[in-house]
Each structure stands twice: as structure tokens, then as C-alpha cells.
Enzyme design. Structure first.
Site, PDB file in Angstrom:
ATOM      1  CB  THR A  58      -5.953  13.087 -14.691  1.00 57.63           C
ATOM      2  OG1 THR A  58      -7.102  13.315 -15.496  1.00 57.63           O
ATOM      3  CG2 THR A  58      -6.210  13.730 -13.325  1.00 57.63           C
ATOM      4  CG  ASP A  59      -7.603  15.518 -19.342  1.00 53.27           C
ATOM      5  OD1 ASP A  59      -8.128  14.807 -18.454  1.00 53.27           O
ATOM      6  OD2 ASP A  59      -7.955  15.459 -20.536  1.00 53.27           O
ATOM      7  CD  GLU A  60     -11.466  13.383 -15.081  1.00 52.04           C
ATOM      8  OE1 GLU A  60     -12.093  13.639 -14.044  1.00 52.04           O
ATOM      9  OE2 GLU A  60     -11.723  12.409 -15.805  1.00 52.04           O
ATOM     10  CG  ASP A  80     -25.132  14.181 -17.029  1.00 48.81           C
ATOM     11  OD1 ASP A  80     -24.199  13.372 -17.225  1.00 48.81           O
ATOM     12  OD2 ASP A  80     -25.138  15.333 -17.490  1.00 48.81           O
ATOM     13  CE  LYS A  88      -3.978  11.412 -10.478  1.00 50.14           C
ATOM     14  NZ  LYS A  88      -3.009  10.286 -10.249  1.00 50.14           N
ATOM     15  CG  ASP A 103      -1.956   0.997   1.293  1.00 49.61           C
ATOM     16  OD1 ASP A 103      -1.810   2.040   0.638  1.00 49.61           O
ATOM     17  OD2 ASP A 103      -2.967   0.760   1.990  1.00 49.61           O
ATOM     18  CE1 TYR A 144      -8.520  10.045 -10.597  1.00 48.98           C
ATOM     19  CE2 TYR A 144      -9.549  11.408 -12.292  1.00 48.98           C
ATOM     20  CZ  TYR A 144      -8.513  10.585 -11.873  1.00 48.98           C
ATOM     21  OH  TYR A 144      -7.462  10.297 -12.724  1.00 48.98           O
TER      22      TYR A 144
HETATM   23  P1  NAD Z   1      -6.592   1.843 -12.424  1.00 47.61           P
HETATM   24  O1  NAD Z   1      -7.707   2.167 -11.478  1.00 47.61           O
HETATM   25  O2  NAD Z   1      -6.844   0.919 -13.549  1.00 47.61           O
HETATM   26  O3  NAD Z   1      -5.357   1.244 -11.612  1.00 47.61           O
HETATM   27  C1  NAD Z   1      -4.950   1.774 -10.370  1.00 47.61           C
HETATM   28  C2  NAD Z   1      -3.971   0.780  -9.747  1.00 47.61           C
HETATM   29  O4  NAD Z   1      -3.504   1.342  -8.512  1.00 47.61           O
HETATM   30  C3  NAD Z   1      -4.599  -0.584  -9.421  1.00 47.61           C
HETATM   31  O5  NAD Z   1      -3.739  -1.619  -9.824  1.00 47.61           O
HETATM   32  C4  NAD Z   1      -4.735  -0.554  -7.897  1.00 47.61           C
HETATM   33  O6  NAD Z   1      -4.651  -1.831  -7.301  1.00 47.61           O
HETATM   34  C5  NAD Z   1      -3.553   0.336  -7.506  1.00 47.61           C
HETATM   35  N1  NAD Z   1      -3.743   0.976  -6.200  1.00 47.61           N
HETATM   36  C6  NAD Z   1      -4.840   1.663  -5.783  1.00 47.61           C
HETATM   37  N2  NAD Z   1      -4.653   2.074  -4.513  1.00 47.61           N
HETATM   38  C7  NAD Z   1      -3.403   1.679  -4.147  1.00 47.61           C
HETATM   39  C8  NAD Z   1      -2.636   1.820  -2.964  1.00 47.61           C
HETATM   40  N3  NAD Z   1      -3.118   2.459  -1.881  1.00 47.61           N
HETATM   41  N4  NAD Z   1      -1.379   1.297  -2.933  1.00 47.61           N
HETATM   42  C9  NAD Z   1      -0.886   0.640  -4.017  1.00 47.61           C
HETATM   43  N5  NAD Z   1      -1.578   0.455  -5.157  1.00 47.61           N
HETATM   44  C10 NAD Z   1      -2.831   0.975  -5.221  1.00 47.61           C
HETATM   45  O7  NAD Z   1      -6.059   3.254 -12.928  1.00 47.61           O
HETATM   46  P2  NAD Z   1      -5.523   3.684 -14.369  1.00 47.61           P
HETATM   47  O8  NAD Z   1      -6.663   4.058 -15.219  1.00 47.61           O
HETATM   48  O9  NAD Z   1      -4.529   2.686 -14.824  1.00 47.61           O
HETATM   49  O10 NAD Z   1      -4.766   5.047 -13.985  1.00 47.61           O
HETATM   50  C11 NAD Z   1      -3.406   5.025 -13.550  1.00 47.61           C
HETATM   51  C12 NAD Z   1      -2.972   6.437 -13.244  1.00 47.61           C
HETATM   52  O11 NAD Z   1      -3.110   7.250 -14.402  1.00 47.61           O
HETATM   53  C13 NAD Z   1      -3.819   7.120 -12.156  1.00 47.61           C
HETATM   54  O12 NAD Z   1      -2.957   7.888 -11.356  1.00 47.61           O
HETATM   55  C14 NAD Z   1      -4.770   8.008 -12.933  1.00 47.61           C
HETATM   56  O13 NAD Z   1      -5.132   9.129 -12.174  1.00 47.61           O
HETATM   57  C15 NAD Z   1      -3.906   8.387 -14.117  1.00 47.61           C
HETATM   58  N6  NAD Z   1      -4.624   8.701 -15.362  1.00 47.61           N
HETATM   59  C16 NAD Z   1      -5.554   7.838 -15.858  1.00 47.61           C
HETATM   60  C17 NAD Z   1      -6.172   8.118 -17.081  1.00 47.61           C
HETATM   61  C18 NAD Z   1      -7.191   7.189 -17.685  1.00 47.61           C
HETATM   62  O14 NAD Z   1      -7.790   7.516 -18.711  1.00 47.61           O
HETATM   63  N7  NAD Z   1      -7.411   5.988 -17.139  1.00 47.61           N
HETATM   64  C19 NAD Z   1      -5.843   9.291 -17.770  1.00 47.61           C
HETATM   65  C20 NAD Z   1      -4.883  10.163 -17.219  1.00 47.61           C
HETATM   66  C21 NAD Z   1      -4.276   9.841 -16.016  1.00 47.61           C
HETATM   67  O1  DAU Z   2      -9.430  12.635 -18.567  1.00 48.14           O
HETATM   68  C1  DAU Z   2      -8.662  11.667 -17.932  1.00 48.14           C
HETATM   69  C2  DAU Z   2      -9.547  10.838 -17.024  1.00 48.14           C
HETATM   70  O2  DAU Z   2     -10.329  10.001 -17.875  1.00 48.14           O
HETATM   71  C3  DAU Z   2      -8.762   9.990 -16.029  1.00 48.14           C
HETATM   72  O3  DAU Z   2      -8.078  10.837 -15.153  1.00 48.14           O
HETATM   73  C4  DAU Z   2      -9.714   9.081 -15.235  1.00 48.14           C
HETATM   74  O4  DAU Z   2      -8.969   8.234 -14.382  1.00 48.14           O
HETATM   75  C5  DAU Z   2     -10.498   8.237 -16.215  1.00 48.14           C
HETATM   76  O5  DAU Z   2     -11.435   7.448 -15.513  1.00 48.14           O
HETATM   77  C6  DAU Z   2     -11.219   9.120 -17.227  1.00 48.14           C
HETATM   78  O6  DAU Z   2     -12.286   9.863 -16.597  1.00 48.14           O
HETATM   79  P1  DAU Z   2     -13.719  10.050 -17.297  1.00 48.14           P
HETATM   80  O7  DAU Z   2     -14.721  10.334 -16.262  1.00 48.14           O
HETATM   81  O8  DAU Z   2     -13.616  10.964 -18.448  1.00 48.14           O
HETATM   82  O9  DAU Z   2     -13.885   8.529 -17.894  1.00 48.14           O
HETATM   83  P2  DAU Z   2     -15.153   7.536 -17.953  1.00 48.14           P
HETATM   84  O10 DAU Z   2     -14.726   6.384 -18.798  1.00 48.14           O
HETATM   85  O11 DAU Z   2     -15.706   7.247 -16.608  1.00 48.14           O
HETATM   86  O12 DAU Z   2     -16.230   8.384 -18.758  1.00 48.14           O
HETATM   87  C7  DAU Z   2     -15.946   8.922 -20.038  1.00 48.14           C
HETATM   88  C8  DAU Z   2     -17.165   9.721 -20.476  1.00 48.14           C
HETATM   89  O13 DAU Z   2     -18.246   8.822 -20.757  1.00 48.14           O
HETATM   90  C9  DAU Z   2     -17.689  10.677 -19.428  1.00 48.14           C
HETATM   91  O14 DAU Z   2     -18.178  11.834 -20.073  1.00 48.14           O
HETATM   92  C10 DAU Z   2     -18.842   9.914 -18.774  1.00 48.14           C
HETATM   93  C11 DAU Z   2     -19.382   9.071 -19.918  1.00 48.14           C
HETATM   94  N1  DAU Z   2     -19.907   7.732 -19.567  1.00 48.14           N
HETATM   95  C12 DAU Z   2     -19.153   6.929 -18.783  1.00 48.14           C
HETATM   96  C13 DAU Z   2     -19.573   5.646 -18.477  1.00 48.14           C
HETATM   97  C14 DAU Z   2     -18.761   4.734 -17.576  1.00 48.14           C
HETATM   98  C15 DAU Z   2     -21.118   7.295 -20.127  1.00 48.14           C
HETATM   99  O15 DAU Z   2     -21.789   8.032 -20.867  1.00 48.14           O
HETATM  100  N2  DAU Z   2     -21.526   6.022 -19.832  1.00 48.14           N
HETATM  101  C16 DAU Z   2     -20.804   5.170 -19.008  1.00 48.14           C
HETATM  102  O16 DAU Z   2     -21.271   4.032 -18.765  1.00 48.14           O
END
Ligand code: NAD
Ligand code: DAU
Length: 365
Positions: free
Chosen positions: A142-144, A298, A172, A69, A168
Site C-alpha cells: 500500500t501507499d500508506e 476524526d 504493511k 491461514d 495498519y
Molecule cells: P480485504 O480485507 O478485503 O481482504 C483480505 C483477505 O485476506 C480476506 O479475504 C481475508 O479473509 C484474508 N485473510 C486475512 N487474514 C488471513 C490469514 N491469516 N490467512 C489467510 N487469509 C487471510 O483486503 P483488500 O482491500 O482486498 O486488500 C488486499 C491487499 O491489498 C492487502 O494486502 C492490502 O494491504 C492491499 N491494498 C489494499 C488497498 C485498498 O484500497 N483496499 C490498496 C492498496 C493495497
Molecule cells: O491507500 C491505500 C489504503 O486505502 C489501503 O492500504 C487500505 O487497505 C484501505 O483500507 C485504504 O485505507 P484508507 O484509510 O484510506 O481507506 P478508508 O476507506 O477507510 O477511508 C478513506 C478516507 O475516508 C479516509 O480519509 C477516512 C475517510 N472515511 C472513511 C470511512 C470508512 C470517512 O470520512 N468516513 C468513513 O465512514
């Protein structure tokens, strides 16, 4: 804790937190495929972490999995002392916006406290011996953190003010600020990347793209939030991983780099494109997957539009995305078709009653 048969042959060793998650596992595979470094994956295996994502690395002497962790300060300090890495890539996080709305405390704990614990342990390690090894801390964000764009706003750049809207995004943003503070106050060599929405193999089926693919394959409703006109900027996960490596290799210390591939799409348009691919590759009934699209309430506080201007990453890092959107999206669909056992195991673990797992079908907010 031994890696690489215990020999120090001068090759770098990196720690990757969250390496059993979606982007982290793609990153670990890439680093090992290209033999860039030995890798120690440090991951708690929350619901989003999955040992199956790293299955093909079993037997690789240059990869070690450690369950732990990032909030556990003694464990993190011991890991750094024993592994003595030249790089720490911090992917671990709670990452799903809908879950952060239901349970924000977990996001503050993991994303803020966890990043703080890592930074603090990394600083002590760097002051002790990491400095001499050229150690760097690469923070994946993230861009969020920049909030939501109006239709006429220019895309996000590294200079866009922070304005996070979901728990979230706020957690971040807080982690980004801590990373920045550890550079400015203590000189810890950090680089931060802020990337847009990723897609590709091993994405947990609560996020939009795997939700659409698996719903279509299982003949279940495809949930479309709100009016479906929210815009996300999509990047293939391998391009993001390349950007992270470029930032680690060539990024300036204390700097942030926006990463995006220039593919802004409304959710409705993205789902349309996915349905066309699915109809071509996987239709069994002759009916279009489009018929499954179902409007649902939504997401509260739903950000309207994200888009990245990645000019700094392109010019300073020499990074450029290698994949076209249409080809990589089809490649992703093909991956889910070819890896049924991967997602069926997840479905069995997280009973199929929750649509997209993170949200109940038709659930109001
Ligand atoms: P994910 O949720 O798929 O994976 C997260 C991982 O972190 C998992 O393997 C989980 O077990 C591990 N984890 C969670 N809590 C933990 C802890 N306390 N100690 C150790 N491990 C822990 O996430 P992802 O989508 O692969 O995103 C990875 C990173 O990239 C994140 O920091 C996220 O904010 C960032 N990011 C994601 C996206 C996206 O589109 N998914 C875009 C931009 C940035
Ligand atoms: O922008 C980067 C981020 O993108 C990362 O930092 C986050 O970890 C990652 O989860 C992602 O966030 P979003 O909220 O944009 O992703 P999500 O896939 O949850 O949703 C994408 C878009 O689709 C959002 O506008 C919500 C919508 N959505 C999502 C789901 C799961 C739907 O319309 N239906 C759905 O079932």
C-alpha cells in the site's frame, strides 16, 4: 489437493492468498477470465473474506479454493509442495485502518508474521524446485507505508522514505521490509507493488465508498470523518489488478512499483460526486443523498493526503490505467445496485448496528 483435473499440461498454476477478499477476488476473476493461469485461492475467510465473491467460479476446474491461514507454517509448506506454483500473489492481510486502531495485535500477527511465514516457506520451496520453474513472489502492498503528504509535497514515488503512521501502515511497512530482506539476503525472486485507494465490486462495506453507497441506499447517515478535507488517490480495482500482473510479468526482481491512477480527491468532494450519481440512479424520495452526510469525530492519527506518482510503473512495466474515474465510479455504484443480495447477506451477518461495520455511528475516539 488437485486442480485442473490433475493434468499437468504445462499451464502455470498460481497461489493467491487473500483471494476471497476485495482486491484478491477481483484478481482471481481476472486471471481466470483471461485464462492466464490456474489459480489456487488460499484464504482464512476472516470477516473480510467471502466465498460469495468467488461464486461464479464454482465448477471451474482450473480454480481451487483452500481455506487456510498464512500464519500456519505446516499448511503453507504443504500447499506449496502439493501445488508447485510458478507464482505466489500475496494479497492476504488485515486491511482496515480503523480496525488497526482498535486491535493492532491482529495486524502485526497477520501482516507481519503471516508474511514472514509465507516468505520462509516460499524460500524453501524455491530453493528445492521453484527456481527451475521461474517462481516469483508478488507482494501486494500500500501507499500508506509512505505516511502523509503536506499540501506542497510532491506525490509518493518508490524513493519516498517509509513513514507509516497507523498500526495498519506500520504492519504493511514491516511486511515490505521482510520481503526486501528475503531478496537481498537469500535471493528469493520478489516484486512488491504499493498501490493507492481501490474501489470497485466486492469491497467490504466498512471502507469509504461502499459505506457511502449503502448508507445512501438504506437512508442512513453517511459518516464524514473530521473536516472532510483529507485526500486519497483513487484507482479502479481492475486497473490495480492489471498493475499487479504487469509487475509480475515485467517487474525487476527485488524492485518496488508504485501504482496509482492520478485521481486525488478530498473525501468531501468524492462523497459529493457519489451522491450525485446516487441521486441520478437510485433516488426514491426525491431528496438528495447529500442530506445524509454527517460529520463524525476524526480518525486518530488520520493521514492528511496520499497521492502516487506512478511514472516507474508506466515506463518500466508499460502499465497504464484503463478506466476513467467518473465512469468507473458510476460502474461501481451500478454494481452495488445490481448486487443487493451480496451486500444484504453481509449486512445480515454483521448486524446493521455498526455504521460501516468497522465503526459505530457517531462513535467518538
Ligand atoms: P480485504 O480485507 O478485503 O481482504 C483480505 C483477505 O485476506 C480476506 O479475504 C481475508 O479473509 C484474508 N485473510 C486475512 N487474514 C488471513 C490469514 N491469516 N490467512 C489467510 N487469509 C487471510 O483486503 P483488500 O482491500 O482486498 O486488500 C488486499 C491487499 O491489498 C492487502 O494486502 C492490502 O494491504 C492491499 N491494498 C489494499 C488497498 C485498498 O484500497 N483496499 C490498496 C492498496 C493495497
Ligand atoms: O491507500 C491505500 C489504503 O486505502 C489501503 O492500504 C487500505 O487497505 C484501505 O483500507 C485504504 O485505507 P484508507 O484509510 O484510506 O481507506 P478508508 O476507506 O477507510 O477511508 C478513506 C478516507 O475516508 C479516509 O480519509 C477516512 C475517510 N472515511 C472513511 C470511512 C470508512 C470517512 O470520512 N468516513 C468513513 O465512514
Amino acid at each position: 489437493m488437485a486442480i485442473g483435473n490433475g493434468k499437468d499440461d504445462g499451464r502455470p498454476t498460481w497461489i493467491v492468498t487473500g483471494g476471497a477478499g476485495f482486491i484478491g477476488s477481483n484478481f482471481v476473476h481476472k486471471v481466470r477470465r483471461e485464462n492466464r493461469a490456474r489459480v489456487v485461492t488460499f484464504d482464512l475467510l476472516t470477516y473480510a473474506g467471502n466465498r460469495d465473491n468467488l461464486l461464479s467460479l464454482e465448477g471451474d476446474p482450473d480454480h481451487l479454493f483452500v481455506r487456510g491461514d498464512i500464519r500456519d507454517s505446516p499448511a503453507v509448506s504443504a500447499l506449496l509442495s502439493e501445488i508447485r506454483p510458478t507464482g505466489l500473489f500475496h494479497f492476504a492481510a488485515e486491511s482496515h485502518v480503523d480496525r488497526s486502531i482498535e486491535n493492532p495485535g491482529e495486524f502485526v500477527s497477520t501482516n507481519v508474521t503471516g508474511t514472514f511465514v509465507l516468505l520462509d516457506a516460499a524460500l524453501r520451496y524455491w530453493e528445492r524446485e521453484g527456481r527451475g520453474k521461474g517462481f516469483r513472489f508478488l507482494h501486494v502492498s500500500t501507499d500508506e507505508v509512505y505516511g502523509s503528504l503536506s499540501p506542497s509535497d510532491p506525490p509518493f514515488t518508490e524513493r519516498t522514505p517509509y513513514a507509516p503512521n497507523s498500526p495498519y501502515a506500520a504492519s504493511k511497512a514491516a511486511s515490505d521490509h521482510l520481503v526486501r530482506a528475503y531478496f537481498h539476503t537469500y535471493g528469493l525472486p520478489v516484486v512488491t507493488t504499493n498501490c493507492s485507494n481501490n474501489y470497485g465490486p466486492w469491497q467490504f462495506p466498512e471502507k469509504l465508498i461502499p459505506t457511502v453507497i449503502l448508507s445512501a441506499l438504506e437512508g442512513r447517515p453517511i459518516p464524514l470523518y473530521g473536516d472532510g478535507e483529507n485526500i486519497r488517490d483513487w484507482i479502479f480495482v481492475e486497473d490495480h489488478c492489471d498493475g499487479v500482473l504487469a509487475a509480475f510479468d515485467r517487474g525487476r526482481e527485488g524492485e518496488t512499483y508504485a501504482i496509482g491512477a492520478g485521481n486525488p480527491k478530498t473525501n468531501r468532494a468524492l462523497i459529493e460526486t457519489l451522491c450525485k450519481i446516487l441521486d441520478r440512479l437510485a433516488s426514491r424520495t426525491g431528496r438528495s443523498a447529500r442530506e445524509l452526510v454527517t460529520a463524525v469525530p476524526d480518525r486518530p492519527g488520520h493521514d492528511r493526503r496520499y497521492e502516487i506518482d506512478a511514472a516507474r510503473s508506466r515506463t518500466e512495466l508499460g502499465w497504464t490505467p484503463a478506466h476513467s474515474f467518473e465512469e468507473a465510479l458510476e460502474k461501481t455504484v451500478r454494481w452495488y445496485l445490481a448486487n443487493r443480495s451480496w451486500w444484504e447477506a453481509l449486512r445480515a451477518r454483521y448486524d446493521g448496528s455498526r455504521q460501516g461495520i468497522g465503526r459505530k455511528q457517531g462513535e467518538g475516539k
